[in-house]
Design an enzyme around this catalytic site. Structure first.
Site, PDB file in Angstrom:
ATOM      1  N   TYR A 143       0.677  -1.252  -0.001  1.00  0.00           N
ATOM      2  CA  TYR A 143      -0.018   0.052  -0.088  1.00  0.00           C
ATOM      3  C   TYR A 143       0.900   1.307  -0.076  1.00  0.00           C
ATOM      4  CZ  TYR A 143      -3.515   3.283   1.632  1.00  0.00           C
ATOM      5  OH  TYR A 143      -4.308   4.730   1.704  1.00  0.00           O
ATOM      6  N   ASP A 238       9.052   2.472  -0.002  1.00  0.00           N
ATOM      7  CA  ASP A 238       8.123   3.160   0.680  1.00  0.00           C
ATOM      8  C   ASP A 238       8.227   2.674   2.088  1.00  0.00           C
ATOM      9  OD1 ASP A 238       5.863   4.253   2.048  1.00  0.00           O
ATOM     10  OD2 ASP A 238       4.315   3.394   0.507  1.00  0.00           O
ATOM     11  N   LYS A 271       4.345   8.532   9.432  1.00  0.00           N
ATOM     12  CA  LYS A 271       4.056   7.731  10.655  1.00  0.00           C
ATOM     13  C   LYS A 271       5.103   8.078  11.590  1.00  0.00           C
ATOM     14  CE  LYS A 271       0.928   4.452   8.555  1.00  0.00           C
ATOM     15  NZ  LYS A 271       0.825   3.875   7.165  1.00  0.00           N
TER      16      LYS A 271
END
Ligand SMILES: *Cc1c(COP(=O)(O)O)cnc(C)c1O
Length: 431
Positions: A143, A238, A271
């Site tokens: 994702y 990512d 995050k």
């Protein structure tokens, strides 16, 4: 007893689609009523019924110190008093950029943004702008946020490109996105043979946390690097989830142990680096990053980018996780949890495999660790849902879907882990 969560959920659904502002929070995969959280401290949070939980989500990764770390609260309070947002540069943005570059030497420059979605989307625009190519490779089960070009599933065969996974994404927007199977070396070779000259970048979660927890194998990662270099495509990591979560130097430092000199060309982060505030980043070699506006032709901007309060939160968090021994101790605690779960499952005759790195873990109701999305989805979802609700009712909050990773924070104690394993033992028995 009245369930206040249910009352709130009913009220929420009247004014917010599905009652939530991000789909996984709605408990759709596991059924039941989502918990509305009122407050948190350390490894715990409390819901609207004042039930206490041990939190293994940590806001899906950011809360690596646990909730309400006094050092972070102090930094955020001070920054808030100085001003929320200026729309002009601040020294804190430089400080955070310097810290990120220090921790992640493959990046020479970074740009700060407000969400992982924004960071991944911008990295792809930059990769396309810098290479003058259109096509990109992603992997099934990874994702990268919800930008149009990334909401895509595999087409039929390697010659055809992807199909949208969401309504509202025009097929033309994903026609340059090639979706391959994670850890499949053969397919990767074939894709580069067919399309190598047109590929701007390969984007990958090196330790995937959006199909539970799946590592890219060393040979697969080596091949990604080799083929990108050979075909002049950019290798984009990512690390929105894995960044500063699996190790201080992120997942790329874990691979560097096995692949000497290993580096991606660009890294996307989010995050943990914002410590729970809306903050993300993308970075890479200066020659690529200098293609961004205002220096270069690739446009990218943000009203709240590098926000003064968010950067204060990020800096305080990164300082705390940089203290000697932080990741060693976090990693041991996470291992204690996965080992405990595996031993308990074994005692109760439940097939379970688990893996972890730093403060991130995954467990599967499967005899062996899966290597790709198809294998992850072979997990017994009905059994998982019963496990999830069994744990939840006794105050253990795991991710409400079997395709999500879990997180341990520095605030979790060995007693928290032991309590979790003891409850798991009872729940496994009842499965
Ligand atoms: C969470 C996540 C994103 C998206 O970040 P948001 O801040 O939710 O937009 C992108 N990539 C990965 C790997 C993620 O885990």
């Amino acid at each position: 007893m009245i369930d206040i969560n249910q009352t709130l959920f009913d009220r929420a659904r009247k004014v917010i689609p599905g009652g939530v502002n991000s789909p996984v929070r709605a408990f759709k995969a596991v059924g039941g009523t989502p918990k509305f959280i009122t407050h948190a401290k350390g490894a715990n949070f409390w819901d609207a019924n004042d039930q206490k939980f041990i939190d293994y989500i940590g806001s899906w990764g950011p809360m690596i110190l646990g909730h309400g770390d006094p050092r972070v609260i102090e930094a955020v309070q001070k920054a808030a008093l100085e001003g929320f947002s200026f729309g002009a540069p601040t020294e804190r943005e430089i400080e955070l950029a310097e810290m990120l570059i220090h921790l992640t030497p493959s990046m020479e420059m970074v740009r700060l943004v407000s969400s992982g979605t924004e960071a991944a989307m911008s990295a792809i625009r930059l990769a396309r702008g810098a290479t003058g190519r259109q096509k990109l490779i992603k992997f099934e089960g990874c994702y990268h946020g919800h930008a149009d070009a990334l909401l895509v599933k595999a087409g039929s065969g390697l010659a055809t490109f992807g199909n949208p996974t969401s309504a509202g994404v025009p097929p033309e927007v994903v026609k340059d996105t090639l979706v391959l199977e994670y850890n499949n070396l053969e397919q990767l070779r074939e894709a580069f043979e067919l399309h190598g000259k047109e590929i701007a970048c390969l984007m990958i979660e090196p330790i995937a946390g959006n199909m539970n927890f799946v590592r890219a194998s060393i040979p697969f990662m080596s091949l990604c690097r080799e083929l990108c270099t050979k075909h002049h495509a950019l290798l984009v990591f990512d690390e929105v989830m894995s960044g500063c979560r699996v190790a201080l130097g992120s997942a790329q430092s874990v691979y560097r142990k096995d692949i000497p000199g290993f580096e991606p060309d660009m890294t996307v982060m989010g995050k943990v680096i914002g410590g729970g505030m809306p903050l993300a980043a993308f970075g890479g070699k200066a020659a690529v990053m200098e293609q961004l506006a205002p220096m270069g032709p690739v446009y990218q901007a943000g009203t709240l980018s590098g926000n003064p309060v968010a950067t204060a939160c990020g800096i305080a968090t990164l300082k705390a996780i940089s203290e000697p021994g932080f990741f060693e101790s976090l990693g041991l605690k996470t291992q204690e949890l996965t080992n405990g779960l595996m031993q308990s499952a074994k005692r109760n005759g439940i097939p379970l495999s688990a893996d972890c790195q730093g403060g991130m873990f995954g467990f599967f109701l499967l005899p062996q660790l899966p290597k790709n999305y198809t294998e992850v989805m072979k997990s017994n979802s009905e059994q998982f849902n019963r496990f999830f609700h069994g744990m939840l009712s006794q105050g253990i909050y795991f991710a409400p879907a079997l395709y999500e990773a879990g997180f341990v924070s520095a605030a979790h104690t060995s007693a928290d882990i032991q309590e979790t394993v003891e409850i798991a033992d009872k729940v496994f028995k009842s499965l």
